[in-house]
Design a protein around this motif. Structure first.
Motif, PDB file in Angstrom:
ATOM      1  N   ALA A  17       0.850  -1.191   0.000  1.00  0.00           N
ATOM      2  CA  ALA A  17       0.000   0.000   0.000  1.00  0.00           C
ATOM      3  C   ALA A  17       0.883   1.238   0.000  1.00  0.00           C
ATOM      4  O   ALA A  17       2.005   1.218   0.510  1.00  0.00           O
ATOM      5  N   ALA A  18       0.337   2.293  -0.560  1.00  0.00           N
ATOM      6  CA  ALA A  18       1.002   3.605  -0.554  1.00  0.00           C
ATOM      7  C   ALA A  18       0.001   4.614  -0.025  1.00  0.00           C
ATOM      8  O   ALA A  18      -1.159   4.660  -0.492  1.00  0.00           O
ATOM      9  N   PRO A  19       0.375   5.454   0.932  1.00  0.00           N
ATOM     10  CA  PRO A  19      -0.577   6.417   1.514  1.00  0.00           C
ATOM     11  C   PRO A  19      -0.967   7.501   0.519  1.00  0.00           C
ATOM     12  O   PRO A  19      -0.165   7.911  -0.327  1.00  0.00           O
ATOM     13  N   LEU A  20      -2.199   7.948   0.671  1.00  0.00           N
ATOM     14  CA  LEU A  20      -2.698   9.097  -0.120  1.00  0.00           C
ATOM     15  C   LEU A  20      -2.643  10.320   0.795  1.00  0.00           C
ATOM     16  O   LEU A  20      -3.431  10.438   1.740  1.00  0.00           O
ATOM     17  N   VAL A  21      -1.704  11.244   0.521  1.00  0.00           N
ATOM     18  CA  VAL A  21      -1.468  12.399   1.382  1.00  0.00           C
ATOM     19  C   VAL A  21      -1.842  13.664   0.623  1.00  0.00           C
ATOM     20  O   VAL A  21      -1.344  13.910  -0.488  1.00  0.00           O
ATOM     21  N   SER A  22      -2.723  14.463   1.231  1.00  0.00           N
ATOM     22  CA  SER A  22      -3.151  15.714   0.594  1.00  0.00           C
ATOM     23  C   SER A  22      -2.017  16.733   0.630  1.00  0.00           C
ATOM     24  O   SER A  22      -1.052  16.587   1.390  1.00  0.00           O
ATOM     25  N   PRO A  23      -2.089  17.777  -0.196  1.00  0.00           N
ATOM     26  CA  PRO A  23      -1.055  18.818  -0.169  1.00  0.00           C
ATOM     27  C   PRO A  23      -0.878  19.450   1.208  1.00  0.00           C
ATOM     28  O   PRO A  23       0.193  19.952   1.524  1.00  0.00           O
ATOM     29  N   GLU A  24      -1.942  19.413   2.037  1.00  0.00           N
ATOM     30  CA  GLU A  24      -1.826  19.966   3.386  1.00  0.00           C
ATOM     31  C   GLU A  24      -1.187  18.994   4.366  1.00  0.00           C
ATOM     32  O   GLU A  24      -0.971  19.343   5.524  1.00  0.00           O
ATOM     33  N   GLY A  25      -0.910  17.750   3.907  1.00  0.00           N
ATOM     34  CA  GLY A  25      -0.271  16.770   4.772  1.00  0.00           C
ATOM     35  C   GLY A  25      -1.230  15.848   5.489  1.00  0.00           C
ATOM     36  O   GLY A  25      -0.813  15.123   6.402  1.00  0.00           O
ATOM     37  N   HIS A  26      -2.495  15.804   5.105  1.00  0.00           N
ATOM     38  CA  HIS A  26      -3.470  14.938   5.744  1.00  0.00           C
ATOM     39  C   HIS A  26      -3.514  13.585   5.016  1.00  0.00           C
ATOM     40  O   HIS A  26      -3.654  13.538   3.794  1.00  0.00           O
ATOM     41  N   VAL A  27      -3.418  12.483   5.786  1.00  0.00           N
ATOM     42  CA  VAL A  27      -3.505  11.146   5.215  1.00  0.00           C
ATOM     43  C   VAL A  27      -4.977  10.824   4.983  1.00  0.00           C
ATOM     44  O   VAL A  27      -5.759  10.720   5.934  1.00  0.00           O
ATOM     45  N   LEU A  28      -5.350  10.666   3.726  1.00  0.00           N
ATOM     46  CA  LEU A  28      -6.747  10.448   3.370  1.00  0.00           C
ATOM     47  C   LEU A  28      -7.100   8.969   3.291  1.00  0.00           C
ATOM     48  O   LEU A  28      -8.270   8.609   3.403  1.00  0.00           O
ATOM     49  N   GLY A  29      -6.109   8.131   3.062  1.00  0.00           N
ATOM     50  CA  GLY A  29      -6.340   6.704   2.893  1.00  0.00           C
ATOM     51  C   GLY A  29      -5.117   6.089   2.225  1.00  0.00           C
ATOM     52  O   GLY A  29      -3.985   6.542   2.441  1.00  0.00           O
ATOM     53  N   ALA A  30      -5.347   5.065   1.406  1.00  0.00           N
ATOM     54  CA  ALA A  30      -4.207   4.386   0.784  1.00  0.00           C
ATOM     55  C   ALA A  30      -4.624   3.758  -0.540  1.00  0.00           C
ATOM     56  O   ALA A  30      -5.801   3.429  -0.765  1.00  0.00           O
TER      57      ALA A  30
END
Length: 411
Positions: A77-90
């Motif tokens: 899995a690879a994390p989905l990180v928003s430009p603001e640095g919030h982990v949204l999922g993977a």
């Protein structure tokens, strides 16, 4: 009563902000874009996995946004990180061969997915901005249409008011002129009766004739006042250089009999030469000086002073007296038609003089108002636009005992 909620922890703040970002992306409330399915197929191809999925985390629970292929244990899995640095999922893959390198590919594809999410957020923002702009444009068009309608209605009302005022002025002039002739005839015949038959009449009859002649004289004065008011607005202002001091001298000559009868003094301070209508300015000053003499105190001769003060863009001219004054609550109303100044016990008037003064001043682009003279009395001030050097009124005090010339007259 429920207890007040305490401050949120940093973890709670991060979770709340993450939910906000998910809401901005609209990932939990709308289906995934077609491009997400294409990314999942690339993930399967790059890792050799049997299946791939985009899993979001919301409120402590997993939400599968999109899936390709079969399900099973997560291989990588690879994390989905928003430009603001919030982990949204993977981005997860299932059943990937362990010998196939896949970390770098998954991370690149995860960034691609976040880019797609960000594009979706910007599209939503643009849509909202466009909707707001369209709403603002519609509102502005409606406001412009309403303003145009109101402007048209105002222009119509102004035109109607000008027409009505013109008709009223014409009516006042014509009616006053037409009334003067028969009134003169009536007064003449009453005078003739008094002269021819006066000795045959008893005292009561002679008193009746005197009352009739007095009424005719008052009516003639009212007609003159109406004609003056109509004339003040009948023609355009003919602006020429006007020596206000010279105009005041003409006013003194016009009112000489009244000034001498009242024992009045007329004092002039420095007065300017300015652009104006000499006829109307003479009418203006004559009305003000005549009022000052008329509304005098019975126990002393009136003292009338006239002077000018330079101001921004023009002059302020004052005519002050030491008479009965104008009550403060009446100082605005006295410039209306048929409003009388002076209060109870004052000399009778028609209530047209100050209205005429206001009309003359307004037609010259100025304003007029009433104040109390220090020590008692009324001071009428009015402004006239234009700039000029003051010219001291030069009157021969010996030859003209009713007028005194001096320096600047103090208020």
């Amino acid at each position: 009563m429920a207890a007040a909620a305490g401050p949120r922890t940093p973890r709670e703040d991060a979770e709340a902000r993450r939910r906000e970002v998910l809401g901005e992306y609209a990932l939990l409330s709308a289906p995934a874009d077609p491009e997400v399915a294409a990314v999942l197929r690339l993930a399967r191809a790059a890792t050799g996995a049997a299946g791939a999925a985009v899993v979001l985390l919301a409120a402590g629970r997993r939400h599968v946004l999109a899936r390709a292929g079969g399900d099973g244990p997560v291989s990588a899995a690879a994390p989905l990180v928003s430009p603001e640095g919030h982990v949204l999922g993977a981005l997860c893959v299932h059943g990937a061969p362990p010998e196939t390198p896949h970390d770098a590919a998954l991370q690149d594809l995860a960034r691609v997915l976040v880019g797609l999410f960000e594009r979706r957020r910007q599209a939503r923002r643009h849509h909202h901005l466009a909707a707001a702009a369209e709403e603002a444009r519609t509102t502005l068009e409606l406001a412009h249409a309403e303003l145009a309608a109101r402007s048209a209605a105002l222009a119509t009302a102004v035109a109607e008011l000008e027409r009505s005022n013109g008709e009223l002025e014409h009516f006042a002039a014509v009616a006053s002129h037409d009334l003067r002739a028969p009134l003169t005839v009536v007064d003449g015949y009453v005078e003739l009766v008094a002269e021819v038959y006066g000795e045959r009449l008893d005292q009561r009859a002679r008193d009746w004739l005197a009352t009739a002649r007095g009424g005719a004289a008052r009516m003639a004065a009212l007609i003159d006042a109406l004609l003056g008011y109509a004339a003040a607005g009948a023609e355009e202002v003919a602006c020429t250089p006007v020596d206000v001091g010279g105009v005041l001298e003409l006013v003194r000559l016009d009112l000489l009999a009244d000034l001498e009868a009242a024992g009045a003094s007329l004092e002039a301070g420095p007065l300017p030469v300015l652009a104006g209508d000499a006829v109307q300015l003479r009418q203006l000053l004559q009305n003000l000086v005549a009022n000052a003499v008329k509304f005098r105190r019975p126990d002393r001769p009136p003292r009338v002073r006239c002077w000018a003060e330079p101001g921004d863009g023009g002059w302020t001219i004052a005519v002050a007296d030491d008479g009965r004054g104008i009550p403060q609550e009446h100082r605005a109303a006295v410039f209306g038609m048929f409003e009388r100044a002076g209060g109870p016990g004052a000399a009778a008037g028609h209530g047209i003089g100050l209205a005429t003064c206001q009309r003359v001043v307004h037609r010259h682009g100025g304003r007029i108002w009433a104040e109390e003279t220090p020590g008692g009395g009324a001071t009428i001030r009015f402004t006239l636009p234009g700039s000029a050097l003051p010219v001291v009124v030069s009157l021969d005090a010996a030859a003209q005992p009713s007028v005194a010339t001096q320096g600047p007259a103090a208020p």
